[in-house]
Design a protein around this motif. Structure first.
Motif, PDB file in Angstrom:
ATOM      1  N   GLU A 131      -9.291   8.830  -7.777  1.00 43.90           N
ATOM      2  CA  GLU A 131      -8.081   7.887  -7.678  1.00 43.90           C
ATOM      3  C   GLU A 131      -8.159   7.246  -6.350  1.00 43.90           C
ATOM      4  O   GLU A 131      -7.910   6.061  -6.331  1.00 43.90           O
ATOM      5  CB  GLU A 131      -6.754   9.030  -7.406  1.00 43.90           C
ATOM      6  CG  GLU A 131      -5.627   8.009  -7.504  1.00 43.90           C
ATOM      7  CD  GLU A 131      -4.403   9.073  -7.289  1.00 43.90           C
ATOM      8  OE1 GLU A 131      -3.282   8.571  -7.094  1.00 43.90           O
ATOM      9  OE2 GLU A 131      -4.296  10.282  -7.293  1.00 43.90           O
ATOM     10  N   ASN A 132      -8.644   8.061  -5.042  1.00 41.50           N
ATOM     11  CA  ASN A 132      -8.676   7.038  -4.097  1.00 41.50           C
ATOM     12  C   ASN A 132     -10.015   5.884  -4.178  1.00 41.50           C
ATOM     13  O   ASN A 132      -9.649   5.047  -3.548  1.00 41.50           O
ATOM     14  CB  ASN A 132      -9.129   7.785  -2.718  1.00 41.50           C
ATOM     15  CG  ASN A 132      -7.756   8.472  -2.048  1.00 41.50           C
ATOM     16  OD1 ASN A 132      -6.941   7.875  -1.877  1.00 41.50           O
ATOM     17  ND2 ASN A 132      -7.661   9.767  -2.203  1.00 41.50           N
ATOM     18  N   ARG A 169      -9.007   3.484   4.756  1.00 43.07           N
ATOM     19  CA  ARG A 169      -8.148   2.429   4.809  1.00 43.07           C
ATOM     20  C   ARG A 169      -8.158   1.974   6.424  1.00 43.07           C
ATOM     21  O   ARG A 169      -8.363   0.617   6.532  1.00 43.07           O
ATOM     22  CB  ARG A 169      -6.749   2.677   4.317  1.00 43.07           C
ATOM     23  CG  ARG A 169      -6.874   2.703   2.768  1.00 43.07           C
ATOM     24  CD  ARG A 169      -5.255   3.343   2.514  1.00 43.07           C
ATOM     25  NE  ARG A 169      -5.230   3.383   0.976  1.00 43.07           N
ATOM     26  CZ  ARG A 169      -4.655   2.960   0.229  1.00 43.07           C
ATOM     27  NH1 ARG A 169      -3.705   1.883   0.401  1.00 43.07           N
ATOM     28  NH2 ARG A 169      -4.459   3.187  -1.331  1.00 43.07           N
ATOM     29  N   VAL A 170      -8.087   2.796   7.123  1.00 43.18           N
ATOM     30  CA  VAL A 170      -8.210   2.535   8.695  1.00 43.18           C
ATOM     31  C   VAL A 170      -9.603   1.951   8.956  1.00 43.18           C
ATOM     32  O   VAL A 170      -9.684   0.887   9.783  1.00 43.18           O
ATOM     33  CB  VAL A 170      -7.986   3.545   9.558  1.00 43.18           C
ATOM     34  CG1 VAL A 170      -8.226   3.408  11.042  1.00 43.18           C
ATOM     35  CG2 VAL A 170      -6.600   4.356   9.368  1.00 43.18           C
ATOM     36  N   ALA A 171     -10.578   2.327   8.330  1.00 38.75           N
ATOM     37  CA  ALA A 171     -11.896   1.804   8.634  1.00 38.75           C
ATOM     38  C   ALA A 171     -11.992   0.616   7.933  1.00 38.75           C
ATOM     39  O   ALA A 171     -12.653  -0.541   8.745  1.00 38.75           O
ATOM     40  CB  ALA A 171     -12.833   2.601   8.003  1.00 38.75           C
ATOM     41  N   ILE A 172     -11.380   0.272   6.786  1.00 38.01           N
ATOM     42  CA  ILE A 172     -11.387  -1.070   6.443  1.00 38.01           C
ATOM     43  C   ILE A 172     -10.517  -1.967   7.274  1.00 38.01           C
ATOM     44  O   ILE A 172     -10.948  -3.167   7.441  1.00 38.01           O
ATOM     45  CB  ILE A 172     -10.788  -1.170   5.083  1.00 38.01           C
ATOM     46  CG1 ILE A 172     -11.891  -0.499   3.889  1.00 38.01           C
ATOM     47  CG2 ILE A 172     -10.367  -2.664   4.441  1.00 38.01           C
ATOM     48  CD1 ILE A 172     -11.075  -0.075   2.720  1.00 38.01           C
ATOM     49  N   ILE A 200      -0.792   1.649   5.035  1.00 36.41           N
ATOM     50  CA  ILE A 200      -0.650   2.717   6.104  1.00 36.41           C
ATOM     51  C   ILE A 200       0.377   2.367   7.002  1.00 36.41           C
ATOM     52  O   ILE A 200      -0.084   3.021   8.233  1.00 36.41           O
ATOM     53  CB  ILE A 200      -2.175   2.862   6.608  1.00 36.41           C
ATOM     54  CG1 ILE A 200      -2.758   1.684   7.074  1.00 36.41           C
ATOM     55  CG2 ILE A 200      -2.942   3.935   5.615  1.00 36.41           C
ATOM     56  CD1 ILE A 200      -4.448   1.874   7.664  1.00 36.41           C
ATOM     57  N   LEU A 201       1.287   1.656   7.030  1.00 38.44           N
ATOM     58  CA  LEU A 201       2.047   1.293   8.379  1.00 38.44           C
ATOM     59  C   LEU A 201       2.767   2.287   8.868  1.00 38.44           C
ATOM     60  O   LEU A 201       2.835   2.427  10.143  1.00 38.44           O
ATOM     61  CB  LEU A 201       3.154   0.142   7.749  1.00 38.44           C
ATOM     62  CG  LEU A 201       4.106  -0.188   8.675  1.00 38.44           C
ATOM     63  CD1 LEU A 201       3.200  -1.226   9.934  1.00 38.44           C
ATOM     64  CD2 LEU A 201       5.034  -1.330   8.167  1.00 38.44           C
ATOM     65  N   GLU A 202       3.170   3.407   8.036  1.00 33.74           N
ATOM     66  CA  GLU A 202       3.771   4.443   8.529  1.00 33.74           C
ATOM     67  C   GLU A 202       2.927   5.489   9.305  1.00 33.74           C
ATOM     68  O   GLU A 202       3.305   6.466   9.821  1.00 33.74           O
ATOM     69  CB  GLU A 202       4.604   5.281   7.366  1.00 33.74           C
ATOM     70  CG  GLU A 202       3.365   6.072   6.571  1.00 33.74           C
ATOM     71  CD  GLU A 202       2.829   5.310   5.590  1.00 33.74           C
ATOM     72  OE1 GLU A 202       1.742   5.846   4.780  1.00 33.74           O
ATOM     73  OE2 GLU A 202       3.015   3.986   5.607  1.00 33.74           O
ATOM     74  N   GLY A 261      -8.658  11.457   3.398  1.00 33.17           N
ATOM     75  CA  GLY A 261      -9.768  10.931   3.424  1.00 33.17           C
ATOM     76  C   GLY A 261      -9.603   9.401   3.069  1.00 33.17           C
ATOM     77  O   GLY A 261     -10.294   8.441   3.588  1.00 33.17           O
ATOM     78  N   GLY A 262      -8.693   9.123   2.019  1.00 34.25           N
ATOM     79  CA  GLY A 262      -8.245   7.847   1.716  1.00 34.25           C
ATOM     80  C   GLY A 262      -7.721   6.984   2.567  1.00 34.25           C
ATOM     81  O   GLY A 262      -8.038   5.903   2.846  1.00 34.25           O
ATOM     82  N   GLN A 263      -6.758   7.661   3.433  1.00 30.47           N
ATOM     83  CA  GLN A 263      -6.077   6.986   4.682  1.00 30.47           C
ATOM     84  C   GLN A 263      -7.255   6.449   5.658  1.00 30.47           C
ATOM     85  O   GLN A 263      -7.319   5.412   6.169  1.00 30.47           O
ATOM     86  CB  GLN A 263      -5.011   7.901   5.114  1.00 30.47           C
ATOM     87  CG  GLN A 263      -3.871   7.926   4.302  1.00 30.47           C
ATOM     88  CD  GLN A 263      -2.905   8.979   4.599  1.00 30.47           C
ATOM     89  OE1 GLN A 263      -3.425  10.039   5.522  1.00 30.47           O
ATOM     90  NE2 GLN A 263      -1.754   9.067   4.391  1.00 30.47           N
TER      91      GLN A 263
END
Length: 224
Positions: free
Chosen positions: A177-178, A151-154, A133-135, A146-148
């Motif tokens: 998929e996510n 990832r931020v929460a992780i 999620i660097l971008e 939702g998937g992004q």
């Protein structure tokens, strides 16, 4: 030495005949470096168990240990320090600050520790690169999928390099998929040395873990 040990732990909500016995004399041992799923029907006590492990709920009776250190009897400040040092928490609802950027959401635990700006930038950037999620670093949380968001929460849970991550239905709001992508990330986290305990209703998620703990009426029904 176990990571967590619970002995005859009881926790109820309400009083009298209306009382709900969320944990009813629960006994449990979870080993160091575990990758465990906590399963059970709604209302079985899964989320309360997770909150006890996180030091967010104090049992009415029984004993809870993190490694060899007793959690019962600690002050609010001591439990806060325990979480900051050892525990990362991931929720189904993400619990992000929607108007803040990805960077600020992930950096928050380090900012609360008064870590220097340069170190925060280095740690957050590297973690976002790992999570893919660097971008999105400068995007606000409410602009993400939702998937992004998960990832931020992780990332926020991982940024302090905790001993254990406690995840309550981390894929419950995601499509298949996510869900698979997030589980790949979580397994990689475990392989890098972080213990993971996941509350889930999904049998596929439970099967992907190394240990399955089934809770029924506030007690451990099966452990395997």
């Amino acid at each position: 030495m176990n990571l967590f040990t619970l002995k005859n732990v009881k926790k109820s909500y309400g009083r009298g005949e209306a009382a709900v016995h969320a944990l009813n004399g629960l006994n449990l041992e979870i080993g160091e470096g575990a990758f465990a799923a906590i399963t059970g029907r709604s209302g079985s006590g899964k989320s309360t168990l997770m909150k006890v492990l996180a030091g967010l709920v104090t049992p009415e009776s029984g004993e809870g240990y993190f490694r060899d250190e007793k959690l019962n009897g600690r002050s609010w400040k001591q439990l806060l320090e325990y979480r900051r040092k050892h525990v990362g928490i991931i929720t189904q609802s993400y619990s992000l600050l929607d108007e803040d950027t990805v960077f600020d959401n992930i950096a928050l635990p380090l900012q609360l520790r008064h870590v220097g700006r340069e170190e925060i930038e280095r740690e957050v950037t590297e973690l976002c690169r790992t999570l893919g999620i660097l971008e999105k670093l400068d995007a606000c949380a409410n602009e993400l999928s939702g998937g992004q968001r998960q990832r931020v929460a992780i990332g926020r849970a991982l940024i302090t390099k905790p001993t254990v991550i406690l995840a309550d239905e981390p894929t419950g709001a995601l499509d298949r998929e996510n869900e698979e992508n997030i589980m790949e990330i979580l397994r990689a986290i475990h392989e890098n040395g972080t213990a993971l305990i996941i509350v889930t209703h999904d049998p596929e998620i439970a099967d992907a873990c190394d240990t399955r703990i089934e809770i029924d009426d506030g007690r451990v029904r099966t452990l395997g």
